[in-house]
Structure formats: C-alpha cells, structure tokens
Design a protein around this motif. Structure first.
Motif, mmCIF file in Angstrom:
data_model
loop_
_atom_site.group_PDB
_atom_site.id
_atom_site.type_symbol
_atom_site.label_atom_id
_atom_site.label_comp_id
_atom_site.label_asym_id
_atom_site.label_seq_id
_atom_site.Cartn_x
_atom_site.Cartn_y
_atom_site.Cartn_z
ATOM 1 N N TRP A 271 42.975 -6.186 -75.959
ATOM 2 C CA TRP A 271 41.702 -5.546 -76.453
ATOM 3 C C TRP A 271 42.126 -5.708 -78.013
ATOM 4 C CZ3 TRP A 271 37.507 -4.549 -73.563
ATOM 5 C CH2 TRP A 271 37.695 -4.338 -72.102
ATOM 6 N N ARG B 30 39.508 -7.979 -80.679
ATOM 7 C CA ARG B 30 38.560 -8.647 -80.102
ATOM 8 C C ARG B 30 37.372 -8.480 -80.553
ATOM 9 N NH1 ARG B 30 39.141 -7.756 -73.392
ATOM 10 N NH2 ARG B 30 36.950 -8.072 -73.701
ATOM 11 N N ASP C 284 33.944 -9.376 -78.954
ATOM 12 C CA ASP C 284 33.166 -9.717 -78.058
ATOM 13 C C ASP C 284 32.279 -8.414 -77.930
ATOM 14 O OD1 ASP C 284 34.177 -7.636 -76.518
ATOM 15 O OD2 ASP C 284 35.593 -9.223 -75.636
ATOM 16 N N ASN D 180 31.556 -6.810 -75.090
ATOM 17 C CA ASN D 180 32.067 -5.706 -74.106
ATOM 18 C C ASN D 180 32.091 -4.418 -74.667
ATOM 19 O OD1 ASN D 180 33.978 -3.963 -72.500
ATOM 20 N ND2 ASN D 180 34.765 -5.782 -71.517
ATOM 21 N N THR E 20 35.201 -2.796 -76.152
ATOM 22 C CA THR E 20 35.968 -3.356 -77.261
ATOM 23 C C THR E 20 35.644 -2.358 -78.438
ATOM 24 O OG1 THR E 20 35.749 -5.621 -76.305
ATOM 25 C CG2 THR E 20 36.109 -5.300 -78.772
ATOM 26 N N GLU F 85 38.616 -0.007 -80.350
ATOM 27 C CA GLU F 85 38.984 -0.421 -81.733
ATOM 28 C C GLU F 85 38.920 0.985 -82.568
ATOM 29 O OE1 GLU F 85 39.881 -3.595 -83.429
ATOM 30 O OE2 GLU F 85 40.692 -3.644 -81.472
#
Length: 187
Positions: A71, A74, A76, A78, A81, A85
């Motif tokens: 993860w 990333r 993306d 999703n 994600t 973060e």
C-alpha cells in the motif's frame, strides 16, 4: 492510552498466517492467500467502516513491511489507499529504527503504547497480538472467520487462554462470520 482493537482473518482451525498474500512462509507454510476467495461486498463494507474510523494503526514489523510493500506510496483510486496513507502508523519493533512509510512511528516496546492517546487498530501482526493479549492490552477483537480449515500455519491464540464476550456478528454471502468480541480476561 486509547483503546486497542485487533482485527484478524482466521480459518475455522484458528490459522491466521498469510490470509491475503503468500508473503509469510515461516514454518514451511504454503497456503497463503486463503482469504481472497471469500471477499464480497458485505465483507468490504464492514471492514471499510473500521478502516475509515478515526484511529491509528499498530503493526508488528513483519506485517508493517508487508502492508508498506502493498500500500505504501500508491496513487490509485482504491479508497483504502488514501485512508492508509493518511493514518498514523505505529510499528512495534526492536530492529526497525526509521520506518519509511509516510506517517509511521517506531515503538520499541509495549510500555511506549501507554503514551499513545488515540485508539489503535492492529491488523495481522500475530506475535504482537499475542504479546498484547498477555499484557491485557487488547480491548476488542474483530475476528473474521472464514469457512475453511488448513491444518497448518500459525494460529492466533496458540496456547493463550482468552475469555471473550460476543457483542455483534455479521455474516457475509460467502459464509464469512465477522464476530466482534470484547475481552473479559486474559491469562
């Protein structure tokens, strides 16, 4: 100290090792990824509520490294994600001095947890969970019980005696039971 909630994927015989990936082959374990076929919208919705909650995350070193590889960094779309973060992540480890994933802080021992005021969710991290259980630090267990047995692999509780009180259950369309337990005692 905030509340500590443990979230674990388990088989019916208590195996917790490598549910989503094949990263953990300790002890010759060859059945990683066993939880993946049981993913469905009900499971994603229930687990998503927990991930979206306002809390930090607590990991043992091994699980932290697996999560960071999967993860970390990333970009993306999703929804998990961005959540992962931005969350504060704590890593209990004697060997990882400078975690590299954003918002990560090393914790050298369980005594340091008493200074963390936010609620924490532990994903995986079997050795850490057993240490937390022995120390009486787990407030709630969310056990995601998958309808299969493996006959090999590391189990969550091993030889620990833990007494729990069931608070709620959710059953998915694929037969996964998500059981929310409050800890009554640990020995």
């Amino acid at each position: 100290m905030g509340k500590i909630v443990v979230v674990e994927n388990l088989t019916l015989d208590g195996v917790m090792q490598s549910p989503g990936t094949e990263d953990d082959t300790r002890g010759g374990f060859t059945r990683g990824g066993w939880a993946t076929p049981y993913a469905d919208p009900a499971l994603a919705e229930t687990m998503g509520k927990g991930v979206a909650a306002d809390n930090g995350m607590l990991f043992g070193r091994r699980t932290y490294e697996i999560m960071e590889r999967s993860w970390g960094g990333r970009t993306d779309d999703n929804p998990f994600t961005a959540v992962l973060e931005r969350k504060q992540k704590y890593v209990v480890s004697r060997s990882l001095d400078k975690p590299s994933w954003v918002n990560s802080t090393p914790v050298s021992d369980l005594a340091e947890l008493s200074r963390i005021e936010e609620d924490l969710v532990v994903l995986g991290s079997g050795e850490l969970v057993r240490s937390l259980a022995v120390a009486g630090l787990v407030d709630q267990y969310v056990l995601v019980l998958h309808p299969l047995t493996l006959g090999q692999g590391m189990t969550l509780f091993g030889d620990l005696e833990v007494t729990l009180t069931l608070e709620e259950t959710v059953v998915t369309g694929k037969g996964v039971i998500i059981a929310f337990y409050r800890r009554r005692s640990a020995a």
